[in-house]
Design a protein around this motif. Structure first.
Motif, PDB file in Angstrom:
ATOM      1  N   TYR A  70      -1.254  15.740 -22.027  1.00 29.63           N
ATOM      2  CA  TYR A  70       0.182  15.251 -22.410  1.00 29.63           C
ATOM      3  C   TYR A  70      -0.187  15.066 -24.238  1.00 29.63           C
ATOM      4  CZ  TYR A  70       1.657  14.428 -18.033  1.00 29.63           C
ATOM      5  OH  TYR A  70       2.140  14.806 -16.789  1.00 29.63           O
ATOM      6  N   MET A  71      -1.758  14.818 -24.589  1.00 31.98           N
ATOM      7  CA  MET A  71      -1.832  14.745 -25.928  1.00 31.98           C
ATOM      8  C   MET A  71      -1.911  16.127 -26.523  1.00 31.98           C
ATOM      9  SD  MET A  71      -4.687  11.778 -26.325  1.00 31.98           S
ATOM     10  CE  MET A  71      -5.987  12.437 -25.136  1.00 31.98           C
TER      11      MET A  71
ATOM     12  N   GLN B 278       9.056  13.849 -32.335  1.00 30.34           N
ATOM     13  CA  GLN B 278       9.089  12.331 -32.322  1.00 30.34           C
ATOM     14  C   GLN B 278       8.618  11.639 -31.089  1.00 30.34           C
ATOM     15  OE1 GLN B 278      10.989  11.378 -34.971  1.00 30.34           O
ATOM     16  NE2 GLN B 278      11.086  13.873 -35.324  1.00 30.34           N
ATOM     17  N   ILE B 279       8.774  12.183 -29.825  1.00 31.34           N
ATOM     18  CA  ILE B 279       7.975  11.991 -28.664  1.00 31.34           C
ATOM     19  C   ILE B 279       6.574  11.991 -28.763  1.00 31.34           C
ATOM     20  CG2 ILE B 279       7.763  12.471 -26.123  1.00 31.34           C
ATOM     21  CD1 ILE B 279      10.479  11.522 -26.722  1.00 31.34           C
ATOM     22  N   GLY B 280       5.664  13.003 -29.397  1.00 33.99           N
ATOM     23  CA  GLY B 280       4.354  13.044 -29.361  1.00 33.99           C
ATOM     24  C   GLY B 280       4.037  11.826 -30.235  1.00 33.99           C
ATOM     25  N   THR B 281       4.584  11.485 -31.552  1.00 37.57           N
ATOM     26  CA  THR B 281       4.117  10.402 -32.329  1.00 37.57           C
ATOM     27  C   THR B 281       4.159   9.140 -31.293  1.00 37.57           C
ATOM     28  OG1 THR B 281       4.908  11.569 -34.380  1.00 37.57           O
ATOM     29  CG2 THR B 281       4.804   9.146 -34.373  1.00 37.57           C
ATOM     30  N   TRP B 282       5.181   8.895 -30.721  1.00 38.15           N
ATOM     31  CA  TRP B 282       5.516   7.457 -30.154  1.00 38.15           C
ATOM     32  C   TRP B 282       4.647   7.528 -28.930  1.00 38.15           C
ATOM     33  CZ3 TRP B 282       7.772   3.238 -30.995  1.00 38.15           C
ATOM     34  CH2 TRP B 282       8.823   3.041 -32.133  1.00 38.15           C
ATOM     35  N   TYR B 283       4.196   8.859 -28.099  1.00 31.73           N
ATOM     36  CA  TYR B 283       3.566   8.568 -27.112  1.00 31.73           C
ATOM     37  C   TYR B 283       1.921   8.334 -27.440  1.00 31.73           C
ATOM     38  CZ  TYR B 283       0.908  10.264 -22.848  1.00 31.73           C
ATOM     39  OH  TYR B 283       0.341  10.362 -21.732  1.00 31.73           O
ATOM     40  N   GLY B 284       1.436   8.997 -28.578  1.00 31.60           N
ATOM     41  CA  GLY B 284       0.106   8.728 -29.392  1.00 31.60           C
ATOM     42  C   GLY B 284      -0.081   7.326 -29.573  1.00 31.60           C
TER      43      GLY B 284
ATOM     44  N   ARG C 149       5.851   7.114 -18.672  1.00 33.37           N
ATOM     45  CA  ARG C 149       5.866   8.362 -17.699  1.00 33.37           C
ATOM     46  C   ARG C 149       7.118   9.125 -18.026  1.00 33.37           C
ATOM     47  NH1 ARG C 149       2.437   5.402 -16.972  1.00 33.37           N
ATOM     48  NH2 ARG C 149       1.357   6.648 -18.481  1.00 33.37           N
ATOM     49  N   ASP C 150       8.199   8.375 -18.754  1.00 35.60           N
ATOM     50  CA  ASP C 150       9.539   9.186 -19.141  1.00 35.60           C
ATOM     51  C   ASP C 150       8.999  10.190 -20.242  1.00 35.60           C
ATOM     52  OD1 ASP C 150      10.767   7.319 -17.394  1.00 35.60           O
ATOM     53  OD2 ASP C 150      11.189   5.978 -18.928  1.00 35.60           O
ATOM     54  N   MET C 151       8.140   9.684 -21.094  1.00 36.07           N
ATOM     55  CA  MET C 151       7.771  10.465 -22.496  1.00 36.07           C
ATOM     56  C   MET C 151       6.979  11.670 -21.730  1.00 36.07           C
ATOM     57  SD  MET C 151       7.442   8.489 -25.608  1.00 36.07           S
ATOM     58  CE  MET C 151       6.219   6.873 -25.260  1.00 36.07           C
ATOM     59  N   GLU C 152       6.044  11.269 -20.903  1.00 34.10           N
ATOM     60  CA  GLU C 152       5.432  12.661 -20.172  1.00 34.10           C
ATOM     61  C   GLU C 152       6.375  13.523 -19.639  1.00 34.10           C
ATOM     62  OE1 GLU C 152       1.502   9.655 -19.324  1.00 34.10           O
ATOM     63  OE2 GLU C 152       2.718  10.334 -17.696  1.00 34.10           O
ATOM     64  N   ALA C 153       7.416  13.211 -18.815  1.00 34.45           N
ATOM     65  CA  ALA C 153       8.190  14.287 -18.131  1.00 34.45           C
ATOM     66  C   ALA C 153       8.843  14.832 -19.205  1.00 34.45           C
ATOM     67  CB  ALA C 153       9.285  13.300 -17.606  1.00 34.45           C
ATOM     68  N   TYR C 154       9.271  14.517 -20.462  1.00 39.02           N
ATOM     69  CA  TYR C 154       9.604  15.361 -21.484  1.00 39.02           C
ATOM     70  C   TYR C 154       8.730  16.317 -21.921  1.00 39.02           C
ATOM     71  CZ  TYR C 154      11.791  16.849 -25.811  1.00 39.02           C
ATOM     72  OH  TYR C 154      12.070  17.747 -26.850  1.00 39.02           O
ATOM     73  N   LEU C 155       7.466  16.012 -22.171  1.00 39.10           N
ATOM     74  CA  LEU C 155       6.276  16.843 -22.710  1.00 39.10           C
ATOM     75  C   LEU C 155       6.206  17.782 -21.840  1.00 39.10           C
ATOM     76  CD1 LEU C 155       3.990  13.950 -24.375  1.00 39.10           C
ATOM     77  CD2 LEU C 155       5.600  15.853 -25.705  1.00 39.10           C
TER      78      LEU C 155
END
Length: 406
Positions: free
Chosen positions: A81-82, A304-310, A324-330
């Motif tokens: 995911y990273m 945006q998602i990558g920045t928040w996830y990190g 888990r929601d962000m991982e689904a998007y990624l």
């Protein structure tokens, strides 16, 4: 021995470094615990390294020692995911230690529960991020197990710990412990006296890998749905092996070295050196491939998602369900991220050469940028431009009418 006289059992998240070595001895000698050490390997230890860590644990007085190999779990639940999110904290650091600490904490607390431990311990100091990562994970997954942190609670210096170990009959090459080195599959962090001062940087010899290649070399990284599958044409069914192959090539050029300066979870600024040839090469190659295979809005929202996830991963929020929601998007965003990227390697640097992909959005029947338009006419563009400018024309006309035009 009566049940009431039994020693309490504590599991220590053990790395073999100075802080955790002190903690083994202190927990057993001064606090009277039965100490069980556990090292959660995120891909940075060789069998020889693990053997040396085990021997040190027993020499310090551990009742038992356990090596927990969590490399695959770490890749499946974090690294992939990273990569998908092109995660580089502050545009620099591939959050190597930040991400692996959570999985080490999870593995350690699960082991503690499995052996019926009364308490769990770690060697984090009170001035860094790791104390929060370990404590928070332990509290969520085992709220009834006591957490013990002598290094933090006693505000110990490295000099005090070394002197304590010597007085208790443990002797080692303490010179090697001048630098705190944490190595995992996704990079190595290096902390030392230089990282405590804003005007200094790490000396060459502080980095575990040294430069042995000086001639330029082409590296080709092949991705399938966002995951590394080939390196210089050789296929790897296991992406972990592919990452190691890239690391072996890139580290010989000193690629991926840098100093990360950022905000800690507890609100102070922190500095740490790192080397991460594979993460830096993979993320940059992956990002270039995405530029060719994703639409502009996919790229925008992925950033945006990558920045928040990190950020959430760095700040110990891995167990927050939004992850888990962000991982689904990624995961979904990677369906067309397939192709090969060529990278030219040189000492301390690299150049992204180009991309070959069946999903390359530059290779279309609509036109060639700056050259030929195939799917529209000159009049189409003239009309489009007029409509596109309507909002701005109205605004500027209003400004002129009211005498506000600059």
């Amino acid at each position: 021995m009566a049940d009431s006289d039994k020693k309490k059992k504590v599991v220590l998240a053990y790395s073999g470094g100075l802080d955790t070595s002190f903690t083994v001895k202190y927990l057993s000698e001064d606090l009277g615990y039965e100490v069980h050490t556990a090292i959660a390997n995120t891909g940075g230890f060789t069998p020889e390294d693990l053997k040396a860590v085990e021997e040190r644990a027993y020499a310090l007085g551990a009742k038992s020692h356990k090596a927990l190999d969590i490399t695959k779990d770490y890749y499946d639940k974090s690294i992939r995911y990273m990569i998908a999110g092109n995660v580089l904290r502050n545009g620099t650091y591939p959050i190597s230690v930040s991400s692996e600490r959570i999985f080490q904490a999870i593995a350690t607390i699960e082991y503690a529960k499995a052996i019926g431990a009364d308490a769990i311990a770690h060697g984090s100091t009170g001035a860094g991020n790791d104390q929060v990562r370990f404590d928070l994970t332990f509290q969520i997954l085992a709220p009834d197990i006591e957490i013990i942190t002598p290094t933090r609670d006693m505000t110990l210096t490295r000099e005090y710990e070394i002197d304590y170990l010597k007085k208790h009959g443990f002797h080692a090459d303490f010179k090697k412990m001048e630098y705190s080195i944490n190595k995992g599959l996704w990079g190595t962090s290096i902390g030392g006296k230089e990282t405590l001062h804003s005007e200094q940087t790490l000396p060459e010899e502080a980095y575990p890998s040294q430069i042995t290649e000086t001639e330029p070399q082409s590296l080709k990284i092949g991705f399938e749905k966002g995951e590394v599958k080939t390196v210089n044409g050789k296929r790897y069914d296991d992406p972990i092996a592919a990452i190691r192959a890239i690391e072996e090539i890139g580290s010989k050029y000193g690629i991926g070295r840098d100093m990360h300066i950022g905000d800690t979870i507890i609100g102070i600024k922190g500095r740490v050196g790192f080397e991460a040839a594979a993460p830096i090469l993979i993320i940059n190659a992956h990002k270039m491939l995405e530029k060719h295979t994703l639409t502009k809005w996919q790229l925008y929202w992925k950033d945006q998602i990558g920045t928040w996830y990190g950020m959430f991963l760095h700040e110990a929020q891995y167990l927050e369900p939004v992850m888990r929601d962000m991982e689904a998007y990624l995961r979904e965003s990677q369906r067309n991220v397939t192709g090969e990227v060529e990278v030219l390697l040189r000492p301390y640097s690299f150049t992204l050469v180009g991309v070959s992909s069946p999903f390359d959005l530059m290779k279309t029947d609509f036109g060639e940028y700056g050259e030929v338009n195939k799917a529209w006419t000159a009049d189409d563009v003239k009309g489009f431009t007029k409509i596109l400018g309507n909002q701005m024309k109205i605004y500027h006309n209003n400004q002129v009418k009211n005498g506000l035009a600059e």
